[in-house]
Design a protein around this motif. Structure first.
Motif, mmCIF file in Angstrom:
data_model
loop_
_atom_site.group_PDB
_atom_site.id
_atom_site.type_symbol
_atom_site.label_atom_id
_atom_site.label_comp_id
_atom_site.label_asym_id
_atom_site.label_seq_id
_atom_site.Cartn_x
_atom_site.Cartn_y
_atom_site.Cartn_z
ATOM 1 N N ALA A 188 29.895 -12.159 95.504
ATOM 2 C CA ALA A 188 28.358 -10.742 95.736
ATOM 3 C C ALA A 188 27.634 -11.287 95.910
ATOM 4 C CB ALA A 188 28.789 -10.455 94.187
ATOM 5 N N LEU A 208 39.514 -5.698 102.750
ATOM 6 C CA LEU A 208 38.122 -4.971 101.886
ATOM 7 C C LEU A 208 38.662 -4.074 100.653
ATOM 8 C CD1 LEU A 208 36.321 -3.037 104.755
ATOM 9 C CD2 LEU A 208 35.503 -5.059 103.548
ATOM 10 N N GLU A 209 39.913 -3.625 100.695
ATOM 11 C CA GLU A 209 40.174 -3.173 99.748
ATOM 12 C C GLU A 209 40.217 -4.235 98.396
ATOM 13 O OE1 GLU A 209 44.695 -2.110 97.738
ATOM 14 O OE2 GLU A 209 43.637 -0.868 99.569
ATOM 15 N N CYS A 211 39.098 -7.466 98.493
ATOM 16 C CA CYS A 211 37.695 -7.636 98.005
ATOM 17 C C CYS A 211 37.141 -7.013 96.608
ATOM 18 C CB CYS A 211 37.057 -7.425 99.085
ATOM 19 S SG CYS A 211 37.359 -8.999 100.015
ATOM 20 N N ARG A 212 36.905 -5.948 96.634
ATOM 21 C CA ARG A 212 36.639 -4.632 96.421
ATOM 22 C C ARG A 212 37.470 -4.636 94.937
ATOM 23 N NH1 ARG A 212 36.288 -0.915 100.400
ATOM 24 N NH2 ARG A 212 38.374 -0.346 100.483
ATOM 25 N N THR A 217 31.873 -6.353 96.580
ATOM 26 C CA THR A 217 31.934 -5.482 97.696
ATOM 27 C C THR A 217 30.722 -5.690 98.681
ATOM 28 O OG1 THR A 217 32.471 -3.446 96.169
ATOM 29 C CG2 THR A 217 31.181 -2.893 97.655
#
Length: 343
Positions: A188, A208-209, A211-212, A217
């Motif tokens: 983070a 990215l999905e 990771c979130r 993010t």
């Protein structure tokens, strides 16, 4: 009757919905064109056009035949193309695409294995990203490709898949480099260095999905087309990146750490057109999966820090085999509908 010729004439009339314009486009007189359509209607036993109004319109049967005729003529064209390639010896060449980041030793092993197992077959290897490979496959300019999943594609067959566990590449001066493994949440506040989305949009969005979902993010996403640039950005403190470990192992200013829980697994496989497959496409897919998996087991990664300092050690990739070669399952990106459009 020459069904193919009559269908070609029918398609032009169906597209123009005007016999005079269709005849002009075909370079023929209107009476022979009208006679040809009548004969086709007689052969099929249905009326294809509604001529009762001032403007010619397709009947329900005509609309159905138009769709079927286009598909039939497309198949005929593909058949002629394949036969031409067979006649000219072009089938002795397999046009294969591989991602630009494929390591040199993997390419060497792949070409050597093909030469050994498929003597006489010439491999025309092209450096092409996933999105471009899919485009070239659809228009017949590529016979087989090695792509990142998920992909928005239909009418493809696929070979065995290889799953690659990714870790994180960090600047050696980062406090996170002292950890034996790093969670996504630990990242983070860091920017993320990724390949450009246009190259493999499905895997980009999936990354990215994940990771979130893991609590990371990134404030910004920077893009790197080649591994050297990626490592350069990371070593300069411009972000973190995900990699299988081989890139980090070549640069002393960065380190590689595994991700806790192994949340990022990059899946790859060979894909090729199911209906106009090159005779050696399936064989190439199997060879490629075996080579990549074998190369993966000898890939060297940076382990956890130790009092003696960082040392290299092998860390195998995981290999997952897909179902038997055949029509591809739904590998569309999450959030996509059957046609690839956003839901």
């Amino acid at each position: 009757m020459d069904l193919i010729r009559h269908l070609r004439l029918f398609i032009v009339v169906a597209e123009e919905l005007h016999f005079s314009r269709a005849a002009e486009a075909l370079g023929m007189a209107q009476p022979p064109l009208s006679q040809a359509v009548r004969r086709l209607e007689s052969e099929m036993g249905v009326e294809l056009f509604d001529r009762s109004r001032r403007q010619v319109e397709l009947t329900a049967a005509g609309a159905l035949l138009l769709q079927e005729a286009r598909e039939l003529l497309a198949r005929e064209e593909r058949l002629r193309t394949v036969m031409h390639r067979a006649r000219t010896g072009a089938l002795a060449t397999l046009r294969a695409g591989v991602p630009p980041q494929t390591p040199a030793r993997t390419l060497h092993a792949l070409l050597s294995a093909c030469a050994e197992q498929c003597p006489g077959l010439r491999i025309d290897l092209q450096e092409v990203d996933t999105a471009e490979q899919l485009r070239l496959l659809s228009c017949g300019r590529l016979d087989v490709g090695w792509v990142d999943h998920p992909v928005d594609a239909t009418d493809l067959a696929l070979g065995p898949a290889v799953g690659v566990e990714l870790g994180v590449v960090l600047a050696r001066t980062s406090p996170l480099a002292r950890l034996s493994e790093v969670s996504l949440a630990d990242l983070a506040g860091h920017d993320l260095v990724l390949f450009p989305r246009a190259g493999a949009p499905g895997w980009y969005d999936r990354t990215l999905e994940l990771c979130r979902a893991g609590g990371f993010t990134p404030p910004a996403v920077r893009h790197a087309r080649n591994p050297e640039f990626l490592v350069g950005l990371v070593s300069a403190g411009c972000g973190v990146a995900f990699d299988d470990g081989r890139v980090a192992g070549r640069e002393p200013r960065v380190v590689w750490r595994p991700l806790a829980g192994r949340p990022l697994v990059q899946r790859m496989s060979a894909v090729w057109p199911a209906e106009r497959a090159h005779p050696q496409a399936g064989r190439f897919a199997t060879i490629a999966a075996e080579v990549v998996a074998r190369d993966a087991t000898t890939a060297r990664r940076w382990p956890a820090p130790s009092p003696e300092g960082d040392e290299e050690r092998p860390r195998p990739w995981s290999v997952v085999y897909a179902p038997p070669v055949g029509p591809a399952p739904d590998l569309r990106s999450p959030g996509r509908g059957p046609s690839g459009s956003a839901r």
